[in-house]
Design a protein around this motif. Sequence first.
Motif, short mmCIF file in Angstrom:
data_model
loop_
_atom_site.label_atom_id
_atom_site.label_comp_id
_atom_site.label_asym_id
_atom_site.label_seq_id
_atom_site.Cartn_x
_atom_site.Cartn_y
_atom_site.Cartn_z
N ILE A 3 0.84 -1.20 0.00
CA ILE A 3 0.00 0.00 0.00
C ILE A 3 0.87 1.24 0.00
O ILE A 3 1.83 1.36 0.76
CB ILE A 3 -0.94 0.00 1.23
CG1 ILE A 3 -2.08 -1.00 1.00
CG2 ILE A 3 -1.50 1.39 1.49
CD1 ILE A 3 -3.05 -1.08 2.14
N GLU A 40 -2.66 0.40 6.02
CA GLU A 40 -2.67 -1.00 5.60
C GLU A 40 -3.58 -1.82 6.50
O GLU A 40 -4.35 -2.67 6.02
CB GLU A 40 -1.25 -1.57 5.61
CG GLU A 40 -1.19 -3.00 5.07
CD GLU A 40 0.22 -3.45 4.76
OE1 GLU A 40 0.40 -4.18 3.77
OE2 GLU A 40 1.14 -3.07 5.50
N HIS A 43 -7.13 -0.89 5.59
CA HIS A 43 -7.47 -1.49 4.30
C HIS A 43 -7.87 -2.95 4.46
O HIS A 43 -8.92 -3.38 3.94
CB HIS A 43 -6.26 -1.36 3.35
CG HIS A 43 -6.35 -2.18 2.11
ND1 HIS A 43 -7.06 -1.77 0.99
CD2 HIS A 43 -5.85 -3.40 1.79
CE1 HIS A 43 -6.97 -2.69 0.05
NE2 HIS A 43 -6.24 -3.69 0.51
N TYR A 46 -11.15 -3.33 6.38
CA TYR A 46 -12.30 -2.99 5.53
C TYR A 46 -12.60 -4.14 4.57
O TYR A 46 -13.76 -4.53 4.40
CB TYR A 46 -12.00 -1.72 4.75
CG TYR A 46 -13.16 -1.31 3.85
CD1 TYR A 46 -14.24 -0.59 4.36
CD2 TYR A 46 -13.18 -1.65 2.50
CE1 TYR A 46 -15.30 -0.23 3.55
CE2 TYR A 46 -14.23 -1.29 1.68
CZ TYR A 46 -15.29 -0.57 2.22
OH TYR A 46 -16.35 -0.22 1.41
N ASN A 47 -11.56 -4.71 3.95
CA ASN A 47 -11.77 -5.83 3.03
C ASN A 47 -12.43 -7.01 3.73
O ASN A 47 -13.22 -7.74 3.12
CB ASN A 47 -10.43 -6.28 2.42
CG ASN A 47 -9.97 -5.37 1.30
OD1 ASN A 47 -10.70 -4.50 0.85
ND2 ASN A 47 -8.75 -5.58 0.86
N TYR A 110 -5.12 6.36 -1.33
CA TYR A 110 -3.99 5.44 -1.36
C TYR A 110 -4.05 4.55 -2.60
O TYR A 110 -5.09 4.46 -3.28
CB TYR A 110 -3.93 4.59 -0.09
CG TYR A 110 -5.04 3.58 0.09
CD1 TYR A 110 -4.88 2.25 -0.33
CD2 TYR A 110 -6.24 3.93 0.68
CE1 TYR A 110 -5.89 1.32 -0.15
CE2 TYR A 110 -7.26 3.01 0.86
CZ TYR A 110 -7.08 1.70 0.44
OH TYR A 110 -8.09 0.79 0.61
N TYR A 112 -3.27 0.63 -4.08
CA TYR A 112 -3.04 -0.77 -3.72
C TYR A 112 -3.10 -1.60 -5.00
O TYR A 112 -4.13 -1.63 -5.68
CB TYR A 112 -4.09 -1.24 -2.72
CG TYR A 112 -4.00 -2.71 -2.38
CD1 TYR A 112 -2.96 -3.20 -1.58
CD2 TYR A 112 -4.94 -3.62 -2.86
CE1 TYR A 112 -2.88 -4.55 -1.27
CE2 TYR A 112 -4.86 -4.97 -2.54
CZ TYR A 112 -3.82 -5.42 -1.75
OH TYR A 112 -3.73 -6.77 -1.45
N TYR A 117 -7.58 4.32 -4.60
CA TYR A 117 -8.77 4.33 -3.75
C TYR A 117 -8.82 5.60 -2.91
O TYR A 117 -7.78 6.16 -2.56
CB TYR A 117 -8.75 3.15 -2.77
CG TYR A 117 -8.84 1.78 -3.38
CD1 TYR A 117 -10.04 1.28 -3.87
CD2 TYR A 117 -7.72 0.96 -3.45
CE1 TYR A 117 -10.13 0.00 -4.41
CE2 TYR A 117 -7.79 -0.32 -3.99
CZ TYR A 117 -9.00 -0.79 -4.47
OH TYR A 117 -9.07 -2.04 -5.00
N LEU A 119 -10.63 6.07 0.72
CA LEU A 119 -11.37 5.42 1.79
C LEU A 119 -11.83 6.48 2.79
O LEU A 119 -11.05 7.34 3.20
CB LEU A 119 -10.47 4.41 2.51
CG LEU A 119 -11.07 3.67 3.72
CD1 LEU A 119 -12.24 2.79 3.28
CD2 LEU A 119 -10.02 2.84 4.43
N ARG A 153 -15.58 3.08 0.35
CA ARG A 153 -14.35 3.22 -0.43
C ARG A 153 -14.68 3.43 -1.90
O ARG A 153 -15.43 2.66 -2.50
CB ARG A 153 -13.48 1.97 -0.26
CG ARG A 153 -12.11 2.10 -0.93
CD ARG A 153 -11.22 0.93 -0.56
NE ARG A 153 -11.73 -0.33 -1.06
CZ ARG A 153 -11.22 -1.52 -0.73
NH1 ARG A 153 -10.21 -1.60 0.12
NH2 ARG A 153 -11.72 -2.63 -1.23
#
Length: 338
Positions: A3, A40, A43, A46-47, A110, A112, A117, A119, A153
Amino acid sequence: MSIEVNKLVVHYVDKQDEETQIHLRNDEMKVNEKVNVFIEQLHHAYNGKPGKGFCAFSSNKNSVTASALQSYRNNELGFWHFTEQATEVLKEELNKYAFNETGYLVFCHYTYIATDYVLIALINIKEHYAITSELDLAASKHLDITRMQLAARVDLTAWDVEPEQNRYISFIKGRVGRKVADFFLDFLGCEEGVDAKQQSTVMLQAVEEYLSEQQYDKHEKDTLRKEVFDYCNDCISTGEDAQVSSLSDTLSKSGETAFSDFYKDQGYQLEESFPIDKKTVTSMVKFSGVGGGVSISFERKHLGERVIYNSHTDTLTIKGVPPNLKDQLMRFYEDNES
């Protein structure tokens, strides 16, 4: 580290009564190693959130946030000024609802894996207690990332390349009984597009019918289900859509008909690429249920072998009880006998 953080701004939101109070940071946060590690973690958290919705900016909704974000991307507006305008919209929308929210409003641009993205997340605060070297109680606060419920996001790359797909924005649908989804969609100026749960359900139905049509034996079916599940799980981890072409490559290794042709011939309404709902696809490899004080979960491949269901008596027979459960049961009966 995969990231790369480009911009980060954090503001504070406090709504305990009717009026929302906003405390704006004066500038962008300097990007350093701590910032990279934090984003990171954010991220990946969130995923990992299940039950996301997908949407796109809509001309029928408040367009301030979308316009400010586009102005930032056109180098007409600084990132901090974009966050200022968006935070004012959030304040207005939050004042319309009865629920309280207190936390830090994070805006981050950011990159990735070659994807840009932005966020936006409202992260609550949690008290943390520790004992000092003098054996006194010390309290501190930290960001409760794992329990964030208000987050969205924007996939800037998809917004550029395929805006017509209407799913370049994902958001956490939130807890049942709260207007979180409505609130955040209004704040962003979005209307919900593709339904990840519905598409995942259609995919599962198509896969099951395909496996039956190809007349695979039980072991082959279980193996292919596991491979499909692993692929879907990888998509969830990276935040990417599932591709029908990739599913077809996995399923059609020895079948006479390619899955990519089969689902079209059978009339399944499945997009060529679609977001995955984790809970839905988990049912491909696992049975689970909770009710009446009983919680049961087992791998699908064991049904009919180690686990047998009798629909007439509504009973499950388990052969080979897990050792830790068996130990508890044995100790319980031994104590009762004594």
